[in-house]
Write an enzyme that holds these catalytic residues in place. Sequence first.
Site, PDB file in Angstrom:
ATOM      1  CG  HIS A  84       5.063 -11.419  16.700  1.00  0.00           C
ATOM      2  ND1 HIS A  84       5.991 -12.396  16.384  1.00  0.00           N
ATOM      3  CD2 HIS A  84       5.719 -10.538  17.499  1.00  0.00           C
ATOM      4  CE1 HIS A  84       7.154 -12.117  16.964  1.00  0.00           C
ATOM      5  NE2 HIS A  84       7.012 -10.997  17.645  1.00  0.00           N
ATOM      6  CB  THR A 127      -0.948   0.005   1.216  1.00  0.00           C
ATOM      7  OG1 THR A 127      -1.754   1.187   1.186  1.00  0.00           O
ATOM      8  CG2 THR A 127      -0.199  -0.027   2.536  1.00  0.00           C
TER       9      THR A 127
END
Length: 410
Positions: free
Chosen positions: A373, A321
């Site tokens: 994560h 993006t």
Amino acid sequence: MILEMKVPSPGESIKEVEIATWLVKDGDYVEKDQAIAEVDSDKATLELPAEASGIITLKAEEGDAVAVGAVVCHIDTDGAKPADDAPVAEATKTVEAPKVETKTEAPKAAPVAAATTYASGTPSPAARKILDEKNIATNSVTGTGKDGRITKDDAVQAVPSMGTPTGGSRGSERSKLSMLRRKVAERLVAAKNETAMLTTFNEVNMTPINLIRNEYKDAFKAKHGGIGLGYMSFFTKAVTRALKLFPDVNSMMDGDHKIAFDFCDISIAVSGPKGLMVPVVRNAENLTFRGVEADIKRLALKARDGQITVDDMTGGTFTITNGGVFGSMLSTPIINPPQSGILGMHNIIERPIAVNGKVEIHPMMYVALSYDHRIIDGRESVGFLVAVKEALENPMELLLENNPKKALEL
């Protein structure tokens, strides 16, 4: 014959759409394949074409949620196409014109206008008390009560007050979000709530890429039919290289399992009239610079023109993006589920940096990698972003293989 038009399926997983806009009115004559409505799904906005010519009868209103396969309108295929609409309308106007003029000659309007002027209004007792206490003249207040009477609210509004607006527009408008926008909101909240999202940052010296673009962009555009040599092809190539080095970033969670991909389908966030769209550049690892730029241009034009399809946005293993086109200096992009990583680009600003012990001014860009994560450890995330940085700061060797004319197909 009455033809029932049903909502076609925009995609395998879509069960419901919303009527965003009717492009025709009830009773209109429509031609076959004419766009009669725009419908929103949770992935894209699509046009609904007429299946036959005839007189249309609408069976759903704008904003209605309609199941795939449900009837949204009828088309009377025996209905004749109007031939003389314009002359009839003109004749009607000519005949009825004197009647309209006769009605507007009623002399009763003048007293009403006079009665609503604030000069003729008188305050209510409560309003008079407020105006007297604040030394406000009655003729300076517009009455909104019956016959121009000044109400207590009128008096309160006339009292100047620090921090309380007494003039200008203070309107508001309530409108329902489109199905697409509601789905985007739902997915963004889910990404924040259901992933262990973390963001790591780095900066990139854009001087090497700028030198290459300045030298070859004109020849690239001339050779490839007007396709420009932008930053997105360099970033896409740098990302696909880094994904090969750190495959965990190119994977996603599926319950208790990890799905790893040996291909790079790169989702590119683009701004469209209906909001942010994320079409996919398929097998970007196999594309040349020209191939990446051409595919991005094709998808961006489809998004701009409202012609993007569900298939264009389905899938994707990683997202890029670019908030820099809007002036963003730094941000923490949100993961595009079920992907595990997203790279945020930002605006390029000339800043002083240390180069070989000396201070030099270079065009610099901050880059950010948001990642899940649960599946990507810190070593992989930081290593991935460093690999992107290395490729962008040494594009001649790592992206162009020291042969820019061949790599750029010049």
